[in-house]
Design a protein around this motif. Sequence first.
Motif, PDB file in Angstrom:
ATOM      1  N   GLU A 155      -6.409  -0.863  12.362  1.00 53.44           N
ATOM      2  CA  GLU A 155      -5.202  -0.227  11.819  1.00 53.44           C
ATOM      3  C   GLU A 155      -4.187  -1.293  11.417  1.00 53.44           C
ATOM      4  O   GLU A 155      -3.908  -2.216  12.170  1.00 53.44           O
ATOM      5  N   LEU A 156      -3.624  -1.129  10.200  1.00 49.52           N
ATOM      6  CA  LEU A 156      -2.679  -2.106   9.663  1.00 49.52           C
ATOM      7  C   LEU A 156      -1.257  -1.571   9.537  1.00 49.52           C
ATOM      8  O   LEU A 156      -0.309  -2.335   9.547  1.00 49.52           O
ATOM      9  N   GLY A 157      -1.109  -0.264   9.379  1.00 47.65           N
ATOM     10  CA  GLY A 157       0.231   0.291   9.201  1.00 47.65           C
ATOM     11  C   GLY A 157       0.183   1.717   8.695  1.00 47.65           C
ATOM     12  O   GLY A 157      -0.869   2.352   8.671  1.00 47.65           O
ATOM     13  N   VAL A 158       1.364   2.200   8.291  1.00 45.21           N
ATOM     14  CA  VAL A 158       1.521   3.557   7.763  1.00 45.21           C
ATOM     15  C   VAL A 158       2.179   3.449   6.397  1.00 45.21           C
ATOM     16  O   VAL A 158       3.161   2.723   6.228  1.00 45.21           O
ATOM     17  N   THR A 159       1.638   4.186   5.422  1.00 43.69           N
ATOM     18  CA  THR A 159       2.168   4.104   4.064  1.00 43.69           C
ATOM     19  C   THR A 159       3.562   4.711   3.964  1.00 43.69           C
ATOM     20  O   THR A 159       3.862   5.664   4.688  1.00 43.69           O
ATOM     21  N   PRO A 160       4.416   4.159   3.116  1.00 47.32           N
ATOM     22  CA  PRO A 160       4.253   2.934   2.340  1.00 47.32           C
ATOM     23  C   PRO A 160       4.477   1.706   3.232  1.00 47.32           C
ATOM     24  O   PRO A 160       5.330   1.723   4.113  1.00 47.32           O
ATOM     25  N   CYS A 161       3.715   0.659   2.981  1.00 47.47           N
ATOM     26  CA  CYS A 161       3.844  -0.554   3.792  1.00 47.47           C
ATOM     27  C   CYS A 161       3.281  -1.747   3.027  1.00 47.47           C
ATOM     28  O   CYS A 161       2.611  -1.584   2.017  1.00 47.47           O
ATOM     29  N   VAL A 162       3.587  -2.924   3.536  1.00 43.70           N
ATOM     30  CA  VAL A 162       2.974  -4.156   3.040  1.00 43.70           C
ATOM     31  C   VAL A 162       2.081  -4.661   4.153  1.00 43.70           C
ATOM     32  O   VAL A 162       2.536  -4.854   5.277  1.00 43.70           O
ATOM     33  N   VAL A 163       0.800  -4.831   3.842  1.00 44.42           N
ATOM     34  CA  VAL A 163      -0.155  -5.289   4.840  1.00 44.42           C
ATOM     35  C   VAL A 163      -0.593  -6.708   4.493  1.00 44.42           C
ATOM     36  O   VAL A 163      -0.665  -7.077   3.327  1.00 44.42           O
ATOM     37  N   THR A 164      -0.849  -7.490   5.515  1.00 39.91           N
ATOM     38  CA  THR A 164      -1.386  -8.832   5.334  1.00 39.91           C
ATOM     39  C   THR A 164      -2.840  -8.800   5.773  1.00 39.91           C
ATOM     40  O   THR A 164      -3.138  -8.428   6.907  1.00 39.91           O
ATOM     41  N   ILE A 165      -3.718  -9.151   4.843  1.00 35.68           N
ATOM     42  CA  ILE A 165      -5.146  -9.137   5.140  1.00 35.68           C
ATOM     43  C   ILE A 165      -5.749 -10.511   4.867  1.00 35.68           C
ATOM     44  O   ILE A 165      -5.185 -11.309   4.106  1.00 35.68           O
ATOM     45  N   LYS A 166      -6.887 -10.774   5.485  1.00 32.45           N
ATOM     46  CA  LYS A 166      -7.668 -11.945   5.105  1.00 32.45           C
ATOM     47  C   LYS A 166      -8.274 -11.638   3.740  1.00 32.45           C
ATOM     48  O   LYS A 166      -8.694 -10.510   3.487  1.00 32.45           O
ATOM     49  N   LYS A 167      -8.294 -12.628   2.868  1.00 30.93           N
ATOM     50  CA  LYS A 167      -8.822 -12.391   1.526  1.00 30.93           C
ATOM     51  C   LYS A 167     -10.289 -11.976   1.537  1.00 30.93           C
ATOM     52  O   LYS A 167     -10.759 -11.358   0.599  1.00 30.93           O
ATOM     53  N   VAL A 213       0.858  -1.192   0.000  1.00 28.36           N
ATOM     54  CA  VAL A 213       0.000   0.000   0.000  1.00 28.36           C
ATOM     55  C   VAL A 213       0.891   1.238   0.000  1.00 28.36           C
ATOM     56  O   VAL A 213       1.737   1.406   0.875  1.00 28.36           O
ATOM     57  N   THR A 214       0.692   2.095  -0.997  1.00 25.98           N
ATOM     58  CA  THR A 214       1.416   3.364  -1.079  1.00 25.98           C
ATOM     59  C   THR A 214       0.400   4.486  -1.181  1.00 25.98           C
ATOM     60  O   THR A 214      -0.760   4.259  -1.541  1.00 25.98           O
ATOM     61  N   SER A 215       0.850   5.684  -0.848  1.00 27.45           N
ATOM     62  CA  SER A 215      -0.037   6.842  -0.957  1.00 27.45           C
ATOM     63  C   SER A 215       0.766   8.068  -1.330  1.00 27.45           C
ATOM     64  O   SER A 215       1.972   8.140  -1.090  1.00 27.45           O
ATOM     65  N   ASN A 216       0.071   9.013  -1.939  1.00 23.10           N
ATOM     66  CA  ASN A 216       0.664  10.296  -2.255  1.00 23.10           C
ATOM     67  C   ASN A 216      -0.200  11.347  -1.590  1.00 23.10           C
ATOM     68  O   ASN A 216      -1.329  11.558  -2.016  1.00 23.10           O
ATOM     69  N   PRO A 217       0.268  11.955  -0.514  1.00 20.53           N
ATOM     70  CA  PRO A 217       1.581  11.877   0.118  1.00 20.53           C
ATOM     71  C   PRO A 217       1.720  10.606   0.966  1.00 20.53           C
ATOM     72  O   PRO A 217       0.731   9.973   1.300  1.00 20.53           O
ATOM     73  N   PRO A 218       2.955  10.256   1.348  1.00 21.45           N
ATOM     74  CA  PRO A 218       3.181   9.090   2.201  1.00 21.45           C
ATOM     75  C   PRO A 218       2.876   9.398   3.672  1.00 21.45           C
ATOM     76  O   PRO A 218       2.455  10.499   4.013  1.00 21.45           O
ATOM     77  N   ASN A 219       3.136   8.419   4.520  1.00 21.35           N
ATOM     78  CA  ASN A 219       2.983   8.526   5.982  1.00 21.35           C
ATOM     79  C   ASN A 219       1.539   8.721   6.436  1.00 21.35           C
ATOM     80  O   ASN A 219       1.262   9.470   7.365  1.00 21.35           O
ATOM     81  N   LEU A 220       0.614   8.030   5.765  1.00 19.75           N
ATOM     82  CA  LEU A 220      -0.790   8.048   6.157  1.00 19.75           C
ATOM     83  C   LEU A 220      -1.178   6.672   6.693  1.00 19.75           C
ATOM     84  O   LEU A 220      -0.594   5.663   6.304  1.00 19.75           O
TER      85      LEU A 220
END
Length: 130
Positions: free
Chosen positions: A54-66, A34-41
């Motif tokens: 809450e899963l993390g802060v962009t940019p990050c890789v999140v693991t979700i249930k499908k 997951v990335t965002s413009n701007p980052p750190n969201l």
Amino acid sequence: MKKHFLTFSTFALLLYTATSCATIFSGTKADIKVTSNPPNLKVYSLNKDKQPTELGVTPCVVTIKKKTPYLVVKGEGFLDETYNVKENAKVEPTAWVNMLSFMWGFILVDMPTGAYINPENEVNFEMKKK
């Protein structure tokens, strides 16, 4: 007659072992960059009742249930952006085996766990200011 029975039995056994292929081969979780413009969201998952986790802060890789329906990115001064995971996913190739063979494993296992879908590997959020 015996040869036909053996052929039929082998075919039936193969179909039976294909039950819930998507769950066995691809699992019930997915990693998404997951990335965002701007980052750190902040990145959240929303369950079917729209409850955030809450899963993390962009940019990050999140693991979700499908079976997770939505990802949301939030940040101060920006409008919340929502991504529909299932709407943008593809059907897992191994799930087609179950669907085409009308196996109960697809209905009873792959569908409830979400294993039949293959979410996109990467999602980018272009944020809009409030």
